[in-house]
Write a protein that holds these residues in place. Structure first.
Motif, PDB file in Angstrom:
ATOM      1  N   HIS A  29      13.876 -56.093 -43.798  1.00 45.59           N
ATOM      2  CA  HIS A  29      15.318 -56.071 -44.038  1.00 45.59           C
ATOM      3  C   HIS A  29      15.539 -55.715 -45.502  1.00 45.59           C
ATOM      4  O   HIS A  29      14.950 -56.326 -46.385  1.00 45.59           O
ATOM      5  CB  HIS A  29      15.913 -57.451 -43.726  1.00 45.59           C
ATOM      6  CG  HIS A  29      17.365 -57.526 -44.000  1.00 45.59           C
ATOM      7  ND1 HIS A  29      18.309 -56.939 -43.200  1.00 45.59           N
ATOM      8  CD2 HIS A  29      18.050 -58.117 -45.007  1.00 45.59           C
ATOM      9  CE1 HIS A  29      19.511 -57.172 -43.697  1.00 45.59           C
ATOM     10  NE2 HIS A  29      19.370 -57.886 -44.797  1.00 45.59           N
ATOM     11  N   LYS A  36      12.958 -58.007 -47.751  1.00 37.78           N
ATOM     12  CA  LYS A  36      12.326 -59.220 -47.237  1.00 37.78           C
ATOM     13  C   LYS A  36      11.993 -58.971 -45.766  1.00 37.78           C
ATOM     14  O   LYS A  36      12.544 -58.090 -45.119  1.00 37.78           O
ATOM     15  CB  LYS A  36      13.199 -60.445 -47.439  1.00 37.78           C
ATOM     16  CG  LYS A  36      14.416 -60.546 -46.578  1.00 37.78           C
ATOM     17  CD  LYS A  36      15.129 -61.857 -46.885  1.00 37.78           C
ATOM     18  CE  LYS A  36      16.169 -62.149 -45.835  1.00 37.78           C
ATOM     19  NZ  LYS A  36      16.803 -63.438 -46.036  1.00 37.78           N
ATOM     20  N   ASN A  38      11.692 -60.617 -41.925  1.00 38.39           N
ATOM     21  CA  ASN A  38      12.155 -61.684 -41.038  1.00 38.39           C
ATOM     22  C   ASN A  38      11.412 -61.608 -39.722  1.00 38.39           C
ATOM     23  O   ASN A  38      11.112 -60.516 -39.234  1.00 38.39           O
ATOM     24  CB  ASN A  38      13.657 -61.540 -40.746  1.00 38.39           C
ATOM     25  CG  ASN A  38      14.497 -61.677 -41.990  1.00 38.39           C
ATOM     26  OD1 ASN A  38      14.282 -62.571 -42.780  1.00 38.39           O
ATOM     27  ND2 ASN A  38      15.448 -60.781 -42.161  1.00 38.39           N
ATOM     28  N   ARG A  40      11.384 -61.543 -35.909  1.00 35.16           N
ATOM     29  CA  ARG A  40      12.359 -61.168 -34.887  1.00 35.16           C
ATOM     30  C   ARG A  40      11.663 -61.034 -33.532  1.00 35.16           C
ATOM     31  O   ARG A  40      10.500 -60.665 -33.449  1.00 35.16           O
ATOM     32  CB  ARG A  40      13.032 -59.829 -35.208  1.00 35.16           C
ATOM     33  CG  ARG A  40      13.928 -59.865 -36.423  1.00 35.16           C
ATOM     34  CD  ARG A  40      15.196 -60.640 -36.119  1.00 35.16           C
ATOM     35  NE  ARG A  40      16.111 -60.646 -37.238  1.00 35.16           N
ATOM     36  CZ  ARG A  40      16.380 -61.697 -37.977  1.00 35.16           C
ATOM     37  NH1 ARG A  40      15.795 -62.853 -37.745  1.00 35.16           N
ATOM     38  NH2 ARG A  40      17.235 -61.623 -38.964  1.00 35.16           N
TER      39      ARG A  40
END
Length: 122
Positions: A29, A36, A38, A40
């Motif tokens: 992202h 960064k 994440n 998902r």
């Protein structure tokens, strides 16, 4: 199923389809200094890549159409098993995998998922 219905699938509906590939992946992202990663829940179904925050989500967080998309391996020491999917509209989605084997499986599936490639197999 109409396109607008297809992109509104819950995570369980998308992952439950025959031939769907799904699992927890790291998604990048942001860009540059503010990047960064994440975790998902990602589902590849037909010619769409759906990303969800959890497998219980009612709607996808992001949907990427794979018709005309390009796929490139990411050259990164921090994430050696990653690739970027860039849609025909120019939107990029970068995914990272724990193993090279998992990345190779997803990479092959995403490359084969565009509508023109799906239609050629029928």
């Amino acid at each position: 199923m109409a396109l607008c219905e297809e992109v509104q699938l819950s995570a369980s509906e998308a992952a439950g389809a025959s031939g769907a590939l799904f699992g927890w992946l790291a998604k990048r992202h942001g860009r540059g200094v503010f990047t960064k990663w994440n975790s998902r829940y990602v589902v590849l179904r037909r010619n769409f890549l759906f990303t969800y925050v959890t497998p219980q989500d009612a709607r996808p967080r992001k949907v990427v159409g794979l018709d005309g998309a390009t796929v490139e391996r990411l050259a990164s020491k921090a994430h050696p098993h990653a690739f970027t999917v860039t849609s025909a509209a120019g939107r990029a989605t970068t995914l990272a995998f724990e193993t090279g084997e998992a990345m190779a499986s997803w990479l092959r599936a995403v490359r084969d998922a565009g509508y023109d490639r799906l239609a050629a197999r029928v």
